[in-house]
Design a protein around this motif. Sequence first.
Motif, PDB file in Angstrom:
ATOM      1  N   THR A 107      14.835  55.147 -13.112  1.00  0.00           N
ATOM      2  CA  THR A 107      13.409  55.312 -13.405  1.00  0.00           C
ATOM      3  C   THR A 107      12.528  54.443 -12.506  1.00  0.00           C
ATOM      4  O   THR A 107      11.328  54.651 -12.413  1.00  0.00           O
ATOM      5  CB  THR A 107      13.144  54.918 -14.866  1.00  0.00           C
ATOM      6  N   GLN A 108      13.144  53.449 -11.837  1.00  0.00           N
ATOM      7  CA  GLN A 108      12.371  52.367 -11.224  1.00  0.00           C
ATOM      8  C   GLN A 108      11.987  52.590  -9.767  1.00  0.00           C
ATOM      9  O   GLN A 108      11.469  51.680  -9.137  1.00  0.00           O
ATOM     10  CB  GLN A 108      13.161  51.058 -11.340  1.00  0.00           C
ATOM     11  N   LYS A 109      12.243  53.796  -9.268  1.00  0.00           N
ATOM     12  CA  LYS A 109      11.914  54.053  -7.850  1.00  0.00           C
ATOM     13  C   LYS A 109      10.744  55.032  -7.807  1.00  0.00           C
ATOM     14  O   LYS A 109       9.660  54.687  -8.253  1.00  0.00           O
ATOM     15  CB  LYS A 109      13.145  54.591  -7.129  1.00  0.00           C
ATOM     16  N   CYS A 110      11.001  56.260  -7.321  1.00  0.00           N
ATOM     17  CA  CYS A 110       9.875  57.180  -7.127  1.00  0.00           C
ATOM     18  C   CYS A 110       9.354  57.791  -8.429  1.00  0.00           C
ATOM     19  O   CYS A 110       8.284  58.390  -8.442  1.00  0.00           O
ATOM     20  CB  CYS A 110      10.264  58.282  -6.146  1.00  0.00           C
ATOM     21  N   ALA A 170      20.164  52.893 -20.303  1.00  0.00           N
ATOM     22  CA  ALA A 170      20.899  51.930 -19.483  1.00  0.00           C
ATOM     23  C   ALA A 170      20.442  52.089 -18.035  1.00  0.00           C
ATOM     24  O   ALA A 170      19.879  53.133 -17.679  1.00  0.00           O
ATOM     25  CB  ALA A 170      22.398  52.208 -19.574  1.00  0.00           C
ATOM     26  N   PRO A 171      20.719  51.105 -17.185  1.00  0.00           N
ATOM     27  CA  PRO A 171      20.341  51.277 -15.773  1.00  0.00           C
ATOM     28  C   PRO A 171      21.186  52.341 -15.082  1.00  0.00           C
ATOM     29  O   PRO A 171      22.198  52.796 -15.634  1.00  0.00           O
ATOM     30  CB  PRO A 171      20.605  49.895 -15.170  1.00  0.00           C
ATOM     31  N   ALA A 172      20.785  52.697 -13.873  1.00  0.00           N
ATOM     32  CA  ALA A 172      21.444  53.805 -13.172  1.00  0.00           C
ATOM     33  C   ALA A 172      22.925  53.531 -12.912  1.00  0.00           C
ATOM     34  O   ALA A 172      23.740  54.457 -12.897  1.00  0.00           O
ATOM     35  CB  ALA A 172      20.706  54.073 -11.860  1.00  0.00           C
ATOM     36  N   VAL A 228      19.255  58.333  -7.393  1.00  0.00           N
ATOM     37  CA  VAL A 228      18.453  57.235  -7.932  1.00  0.00           C
ATOM     38  C   VAL A 228      17.149  57.060  -7.134  1.00  0.00           C
ATOM     39  O   VAL A 228      16.068  56.974  -7.711  1.00  0.00           O
ATOM     40  CB  VAL A 228      19.286  55.931  -7.969  1.00  0.00           C
ATOM     41  N   THR A 229      17.263  57.017  -5.812  1.00  0.00           N
ATOM     42  CA  THR A 229      16.048  56.853  -5.010  1.00  0.00           C
ATOM     43  C   THR A 229      15.479  58.202  -4.590  1.00  0.00           C
ATOM     44  O   THR A 229      14.344  58.299  -4.145  1.00  0.00           O
ATOM     45  CB  THR A 229      16.345  55.944  -3.805  1.00  0.00           C
ATOM     46  N   ALA A 230      16.257  59.266  -4.779  1.00  0.00           N
ATOM     47  CA  ALA A 230      15.783  60.595  -4.373  1.00  0.00           C
ATOM     48  C   ALA A 230      14.797  61.177  -5.390  1.00  0.00           C
ATOM     49  O   ALA A 230      13.813  61.821  -5.008  1.00  0.00           O
ATOM     50  CB  ALA A 230      16.978  61.526  -4.202  1.00  0.00           C
ATOM     51  N   TRP A 263      28.644  61.725  -3.627  1.00  0.00           N
ATOM     52  CA  TRP A 263      27.889  61.114  -2.536  1.00  0.00           C
ATOM     53  C   TRP A 263      26.538  60.611  -3.065  1.00  0.00           C
ATOM     54  O   TRP A 263      26.139  60.947  -4.174  1.00  0.00           O
ATOM     55  CB  TRP A 263      27.675  62.100  -1.384  1.00  0.00           C
ATOM     56  N   VAL A 264      25.887  59.828  -2.244  1.00  0.00           N
ATOM     57  CA  VAL A 264      24.569  59.277  -2.584  1.00  0.00           C
ATOM     58  C   VAL A 264      23.546  60.022  -1.730  1.00  0.00           C
ATOM     59  O   VAL A 264      23.605  59.954  -0.501  1.00  0.00           O
ATOM     60  CB  VAL A 264      24.530  57.761  -2.282  1.00  0.00           C
ATOM     61  N   GLN A 265      22.654  60.755  -2.385  1.00  0.00           N
ATOM     62  CA  GLN A 265      21.690  61.546  -1.580  1.00  0.00           C
ATOM     63  C   GLN A 265      20.755  60.634  -0.787  1.00  0.00           C
ATOM     64  O   GLN A 265      20.475  60.893   0.375  1.00  0.00           O
ATOM     65  CB  GLN A 265      20.871  62.480  -2.478  1.00  0.00           C
ATOM     66  N   ALA A 266      20.273  59.590  -1.446  1.00  0.00           N
ATOM     67  CA  ALA A 266      19.317  58.688  -0.798  1.00  0.00           C
ATOM     68  C   ALA A 266      19.926  57.286  -0.869  1.00  0.00           C
ATOM     69  O   ALA A 266      19.858  56.638  -1.911  1.00  0.00           O
ATOM     70  CB  ALA A 266      17.990  58.746  -1.531  1.00  0.00           C
ATOM     71  N   GLU A 267      20.569  56.859   0.227  1.00  0.00           N
ATOM     72  CA  GLU A 267      21.266  55.559   0.227  1.00  0.00           C
ATOM     73  C   GLU A 267      20.245  54.444   0.380  1.00  0.00           C
ATOM     74  O   GLU A 267      19.764  54.158   1.476  1.00  0.00           O
ATOM     75  CB  GLU A 267      22.275  55.526   1.370  1.00  0.00           C
ATOM     76  N   THR A 268      19.910  53.819  -0.709  1.00  0.00           N
ATOM     77  CA  THR A 268      18.864  52.793  -0.707  1.00  0.00           C
ATOM     78  C   THR A 268      19.279  51.573   0.106  1.00  0.00           C
ATOM     79  O   THR A 268      18.429  50.808   0.550  1.00  0.00           O
ATOM     80  CB  THR A 268      18.576  52.341  -2.154  1.00  0.00           C
ATOM     81  N   SER A 269      20.572  51.376   0.296  1.00  0.00           N
ATOM     82  CA  SER A 269      20.992  50.183   1.033  1.00  0.00           C
ATOM     83  C   SER A 269      20.773  50.328   2.534  1.00  0.00           C
ATOM     84  O   SER A 269      20.772  49.341   3.254  1.00  0.00           O
ATOM     85  CB  SER A 269      22.464  49.879   0.753  1.00  0.00           C
TER      86      SER A 269
HETATM   87  C1  LIG Z   1      21.160  54.688  -4.638  1.00  0.00           C
HETATM   88  C2  LIG Z   1      21.299  53.791  -5.831  1.00  0.00           C
HETATM   89  N1  LIG Z   1      22.262  54.035  -6.720  1.00  0.00           N
HETATM   90  C3  LIG Z   1      22.428  53.260  -7.811  1.00  0.00           C
HETATM   91  C4  LIG Z   1      21.616  52.175  -8.044  1.00  0.00           C
HETATM   92  C5  LIG Z   1      21.833  51.325  -9.257  1.00  0.00           C
HETATM   93  O1  LIG Z   1      20.713  51.348 -10.078  1.00  0.00           O
HETATM   94  P1  LIG Z   1      20.476  50.199 -11.174  1.00  0.00           P
HETATM   95  O2  LIG Z   1      20.217  48.957 -10.406  1.00  0.00           O
HETATM   96  O3  LIG Z   1      19.298  50.709 -11.951  1.00  0.00           O
HETATM   97  O4  LIG Z   1      21.707  50.114 -11.991  1.00  0.00           O
HETATM   98  C6  LIG Z   1      20.589  51.880  -7.148  1.00  0.00           C
HETATM   99  C7  LIG Z   1      19.718  50.710  -7.351  1.00  0.00           C
HETATM  100  O5  LIG Z   1      18.989  50.294  -6.520  1.00  0.00           O
HETATM  101  C8  LIG Z   1      20.432  52.715  -6.018  1.00  0.00           C
HETATM  102  O6  LIG Z   1      19.466  52.473  -5.138  1.00  0.00           O
END
Ligand SMILES: Cc1ncc(COP(=O)(O)O)c(C=O)c1O
Length: 378
Positions: free
Chosen positions: A193-196, A64-66, A171-173, A139-145
Motif C-alpha cells: 500500500t505504501q508506494k504508488c 500485513a506488509p507485502a 508492490v511498486t508496480a 518474478w518482480v515486475q517493478a524491482e524497487t532495489s
Molecule cells: C518489490 C518489492 N517487493 C516486496 C517488498 C516488501 O514490502 P514490505 O516492506 O511492505 O514488506 C518491497 C518493499 O519495498 C518491494 O519494493
Amino acid sequence: MFQPPLRYLMGPGPASVAPSVLQAQAQPTIGHLDPAFVGLMDEIQAQLRQVFRTENAFTMALSAPATAAMEACLANVLERGDRVLICVNGVFGVRLAEMARRCGAEVDTVHFPWGRAVQVAEVAETLETASAPYKLVAWVQAETSTGALSDSAALAALCRQHQALSLVDCVTAIAGVPIEVDAWGLDMVYAGTQKCLGAPPGLAPVTVSDRALAVCRARTTPVQTWFADFSLLGGYWGEAQRRVYHHTAPVNALYGLHEALRLVLEEGLEARWARHQRVSQSLVEGLAAMGIEVIPPETERLPPLTTLRIPEGVDDAAFRRYLLEQHHLEIGAGLGELAGKAWRIGLMGYGCTEEAVARVLDALRQGLVQFAPRQAAA
Ligand SMILES: Cc1ncc(COP(=O)(O)O)c(C=O)c1O
C-alpha cells in the motif's frame, strides 16, 4: 504525542500519503464484524479488482506488509519437492527464492544483471530446456532495489505455454505502471500500500486466480501457516453474509486504503500511469542535464523509481544525510550489488509531482556544489 519531522519522501517507499487518506484513518474505530465495516471490506475488494483489472473472487488486503503476502502466496501453493523457477534481478527476487526454499521447494533461479529487466528470451530458454516442468514461475515486475521494470505480459504468456502458474510481485508496480491481471493471465499477484497506491505501509493487496486456488485446494499437506492460509482467509474476506472471524482486521488502516483506492480510481488508472511516466521523464531529463547517469536502459526503466549512478567522488551516506538534514528530503541508498554506487529516487502516487522533481533536482544541484564541485560546475 509523537511529532514526525517534516519529510519529503522521495525514496523507495513509504511514499507520501494524501491528507484525505490520513484523515480517513483518524476516524473512530468500529467493530471489525460491524455490518458497516463488512460493507467497507466489500467495497475495498471491488476497488482492488478494478485496480488489479481482474474478476478474481479471491481479491483482498492481507493485514500485513507485502513481504508477508509474498510468503503467503508461496506457502499456499508450494509443497515439499515442487519445482519452482525464480527470476532474480534484484533484492526482492533473492527474497522470493529464499522463501520458496524455506517452503521446501526445489528452486531454480535465473539471474539478470542488477539494473536490468528480467529478459524474456532467457526465461523462455530456461523453460524450454528444463529437465522437468515447473509448478510455478515468479518474478518482480517493478524491482524497487534497482529501478528495473519487467514485462509481465510476456512472462505470463510463457508460463501459460509451459503450464506453470505465475506469481508476480507488484508492490511498486500497483497504480504506478500497467498491471492487467486477467488480460495477461497472471495467477498470484501481491502488492503493497505504501508506494504508488498512496497509503501508509502495513497492508498487502493480493489477488489469486481460480486456477491457482484449485492448485492450492488440491494440496496433500496443510499450508504451514495458519494465519495466511488462503482457505481460512477466504472465509474472512469471502461473501459478506458468510464472513467468519479469522483475525481482527486493522480497521483504521482499511479506512485509509479505501480512501487511497478511491483517489486512484477517481484519477483513473491510465491517467495515473501516464502521470508517473511524464513526471519521471522530467526527472530523467533533469538528471541528464546535470550529467548524472540513470542505470537501467531506457526501455527497462521503472517510472515510479529512478536509479542513478552516484557522481564520482561523492560520499554516499554523507550526501544522503545532507539531503535529509538540510532539505528534509529522503532518497534511497543503493542495495545489494548497487550499494554505495547508486541512489534511488521515488516518484510515487501522491508524491509523484513536477514540484517534487524540481525540489529533488534543486537539492542535488546545491549538494553537488559542496560535495563534488567539479561535477556541479560541469
Ligand atoms: C518489490 C518489492 N517487493 C516486496 C517488498 C516488501 O514490502 P514490505 O516492506 O511492505 O514488506 C518491497 C518493499 O519495498 C518491494 O519494493
